[in-house]
Design an enzyme around this catalytic site. Structure first.
Site, PDB file in Angstrom:
ATOM      1  N   GLU A   1       0.797  -1.477  -0.021  1.00 33.66           N
ATOM      2  CA  GLU A   1      -0.043   0.019  -0.174  1.00 33.66           C
ATOM      3  C   GLU A   1       0.964   1.156   0.070  1.00 33.66           C
ATOM      4  O   GLU A   1       0.637   2.334   0.915  1.00 33.66           O
ATOM      5  CB  GLU A   1      -0.907   0.005   1.094  1.00 33.66           C
ATOM      6  CG  GLU A   1      -1.844  -1.131   1.096  1.00 33.66           C
ATOM      7  CD  GLU A   1      -3.104  -0.908   2.156  1.00 33.66           C
ATOM      8  OE1 GLU A   1      -4.274  -1.370   1.895  1.00 33.66           O
ATOM      9  OE2 GLU A   1      -2.684  -0.479   3.281  1.00 33.66           O
TER      10      GLU A   1
ATOM     11  N   GLU B   1      -7.089  -7.454  -0.307  1.00 35.20           N
ATOM     12  CA  GLU B   1      -7.534  -7.443   0.994  1.00 35.20           C
ATOM     13  C   GLU B   1      -9.048  -6.945   1.011  1.00 35.20           C
ATOM     14  O   GLU B   1      -9.556  -5.859   1.182  1.00 35.20           O
ATOM     15  CB  GLU B   1      -6.778  -6.228   1.892  1.00 35.20           C
ATOM     16  CG  GLU B   1      -5.389  -6.558   1.942  1.00 35.20           C
ATOM     17  CD  GLU B   1      -4.636  -5.588   2.777  1.00 35.20           C
ATOM     18  OE1 GLU B   1      -5.514  -4.748   3.281  1.00 35.20           O
ATOM     19  OE2 GLU B   1      -3.278  -5.539   2.921  1.00 35.20           O
TER      20      GLU B   1
END
Length: 652
Positions: A188, A266
């Site tokens: 991320e 995710e």
């Protein structure tokens, strides 16, 4: 008698060549690639979609790995996704630990035995609500280092680590005969807002140099992070939870990855917990509905988390979202498999959805593990922390005119005591404070051994003290976990500025890096401190008791009614932090493997503030994860607490 015919050498050679060609073709058949023309993955040339779940080997005791992975397989998953925390494996520069519960290769083998493919996330940064996002705190011994950037000091440390880690996993890549089908680069990165593409290109080049060109490399970002987190040459994936619009977010992904399979790396089955906020939950129906929508679109999905586990010891991380938010010891996450490893209604709801798209293994899921109750048990005072100082810091203090940080004295976790002496008498209550929010993270203040109160990062900034000239001022500093998400700066621990008493800067400090775990593990069992201890009503002190389990051992949950905050050990194992007065977590998960049957068990507690009049503990057969008992401190949270919506923020 007939003559014995000898084999034709040419025939033998031909058979050998054919065997080698067959083996080579079988090896070449092992592949996991992106089929951009048909927007799908191909596994060994056959269309493939993974339905995966996250499980972190570093949050689960090794003897329980097989149990958790089997339950994932029986739930219908065909892959497991997990991180590799750098700081868990390289505690000091050049010193590596891959033993016991750190045996990454053993975990890969357990996943293979459970018939699960692996999606590996080696970082170097992982977030995961883990201490410093998986980066080792010794990086901060260079105070000016720029983490997660092309800073030469950071890149040199990363290169050194990956030259150890990546060759270990190379034989386990799928095309080499292992079960690792893809590997994430960084984590991320778009949420970091550094946007250092030189850094990302360096990592991609390093992965390719050490792992070759056949392994699929990918990135993961939330919808707002794709711009700075994606990189040409790495497959772009996205993450989001069930509250989000699936079609809209996948359309956004298509603007970065026009062709190939849709991937949610995710998909949030729940959320993390912060001390002082409510336990996060997400309804089974909402999670199941979102999963079905994505699978209907043909997407590959990884559910984060499928089994959360526990932040044992000092391994929890922290967030900075308007204020410092340390994460609880429990990482239950409201996941389909509970913290204790039990199937939940959410698991069966997800299993039902998966069964519509692919075959579910035959056979029932194992039932919940046996649980046990015990107590209440009376707990005895061993003595205040200051009376054990010679054992907690056997090499003596470090002297400095101004206080030093944890990192400067190579204290990675836990506690450090700062000591100085008053140079004049203070008759009237005088403010004691640390400028610029310089307490990281909680300070327990004592004058001549008497507990005066707490200073806390972002929350409580001053106390009022009195004292005679020469009085001993002790400040026990607690590291509550380094930032794992939400900040672009290094999170140093300890006293970051010299404290002030009134307008006087306090100098001439003694610093005691405390080895609490060693004391608990070795010295307390040997009962080196047999002299009578003074009774203390408040302030940092050790308590302990022994107990036997006469019945059948089972998993259990330690409950500390009326206690305030501290750390707890069972038979020398650091269970983690408790914070009964703040919540929401009220119990600590105790796997039965930590207990001795029909033998003496010892529990030790370091209570930092105060205990009930008759200190007792209990072991329950059910956890209490959502009970915030003490709200008196929340006046400073009221402006933001009601509007806080965690599912809008990624960060894992």
């Amino acid at each position: 008698m007939a003559a014995k015919m000898l084999p034709d050498p040419t025939s033998l050679l031909l058979r050998l060549v054919m065997l080698l060609l067959l083996l080579r073709s079988q090896a070449e058949a092992r592949s996991f690639v992106v089929d951009r023309q048909h927007d799908r993955f191909l596994l060994n040339g056959v269309p493939f979609r993974y339905v995966s779940g996250s499980l972190h080997y570093f949050r689960v005791p090794r003897v329980l790995w097989a149990d958790r992975l089997l339950k994932m397989h029986l739930s219908g998953l065909n892959a497991v996704q997990f991180y590799v925390p750098w700081n868990y494996h390289e505690p000091e520069p050049g010193i590596y630990n891959f033993d016991g519960s750190r045996d990454l290769i053993a975990f890969l083998n357990e996943a293979a035995r459970a018939n699960l493919l692996v999606i590996l996330r080696p970082g170097p940064y992982i977030c995961a609500e883990w201490e410093m996002g998986g980066l080792p705190s010794w990086l901060l011994r260079k105070p000016n280092i720029h983490l997660r950037s092309s800073d030469p000091d950071f890149l040199a440390a990363v290169d050194s680590w990956f030259k150890v880690l990546l060759p270990k996993i190379y034989p386990y890549l799928y095309h080499n005969g292992g079960n690792i089908i893809s590997i994430q680069v960084e984590n991320e990165y778009g949420s970091y807002r550094a946007c250092d593409f030189e850094y990302m290109r360096h990592l991609a080049g390093l992965f390719r140099a050490l792992l070759g060109d056949k392994i699929l490399l990918f990135t993961t970002d939330g919808p707002q992070g794709l711009k700075c987190g994606s990189l040409q040459g790495l497959y772009t994936t996205i993450d989001f939870g069930p509250a989000d619009n699936v079609t809209r977010i996948f359309s956004l992904l298509r603007s970065y990855e026009p062709h190939g399979p849709l991937v949610n790396s995710e998909y949030y089955t729940g959320w993390l917990d912060y001390w002082g906020q409510n336990h996060s939950t997400r309804s089974s129906s909402a999670v199941a509905e979102g999963l079905e929508k994505m699978l209907t679109l043909g997407a590959s999905v990884n559910m984060y988390m499928f089994h959360g586990g526990t932040n044992f010891g000092y391994w929890n991380g922290a967030d900075e979202k308007g204020r410092f938010l340390p994460i609880t010891t429990s990482y239950d996450y409201d996941a389909p498999i509970s913290e204790a490893g039990d199937p939940t209604p959410k698991l069966f709801a997800l299993r039902s959805v998966i069964s519509k798209f692919q075959e579910i293994p035959l056979g029932p899921l194992p039932p919940p593990s046996p649980k046990m109750k015990l107590g209440p048990l009376a707990v005895n005072l061993d003595g205040n922390l200051l009376s054990f100082l010679d054992f907690l810091c056997p090499h003596g203090p470090i002297r400095s005119v101004l206080p030093l940080t944890f990192e400067a004295v190579k204290q990675d976790h836990g506690f450090m005591l700062y000591r100085t002496y008053l140079t004049y008498t203070i008759v009237e209550p005088t403010p004691f404070w640390v400028p610029n929010n310089g307490v990281h993270d909680r300070a327990y203040v004592m004058v001549d051994g008497i507990f005066k109160g707490v200073l806390e990062r972002n929350m409580k900034h001053e106390l009022y003290l009195t004292g005679k000239i020469g009085a001993k001022l002790d400040i026990l500093l607690e590291n509550m976990g380094r930032l794992s998400f939400g900040s672009n700066h290094s999170d140093f621990k300890g006293l970051l500025q010299p404290p002030l008493l009134g307008q006087t800067i306090l100098t001439e400090w003694l610093m005691f890096p405390l080895k609490v775990d060693k004391l608990v593990r070795w010295w307390f069992p040997l009962q080196l401190m047999k002299r009578a201890q003074p009774q203390v009503s408040s302030g940092p002190a050790f308590y302990s008791t022994t107990f036997q389990v006469l019945g059948k051992l089972g998993d259990t949950f330690l409950y500390l009614p009326g206690w305030t905050k501290g750390q707890v050990w069972i038979n020398g194992f650091n269970l983690g932090r408790y914070w009964t007065k703040r919540g929401p977590q009220q119990t600590l998960y105790v796997p039965r493997l930590l207990l001795f049957g029909r033998s003496i068990n010892k529990i030790t507690l370091l209570e930092l503030e105060s205990v009930p009049h008759e200190p007792k503990i209990q072991f329950l057969d059910k956890p209490i994860l959502n009970s915030t008992l003490h709200w008196g401190y929340t006046y400073f949270l009221s402006e933001t607490q009601n509007s806080y919506e965690p599912m809008e923020l990624s960060g894992h």
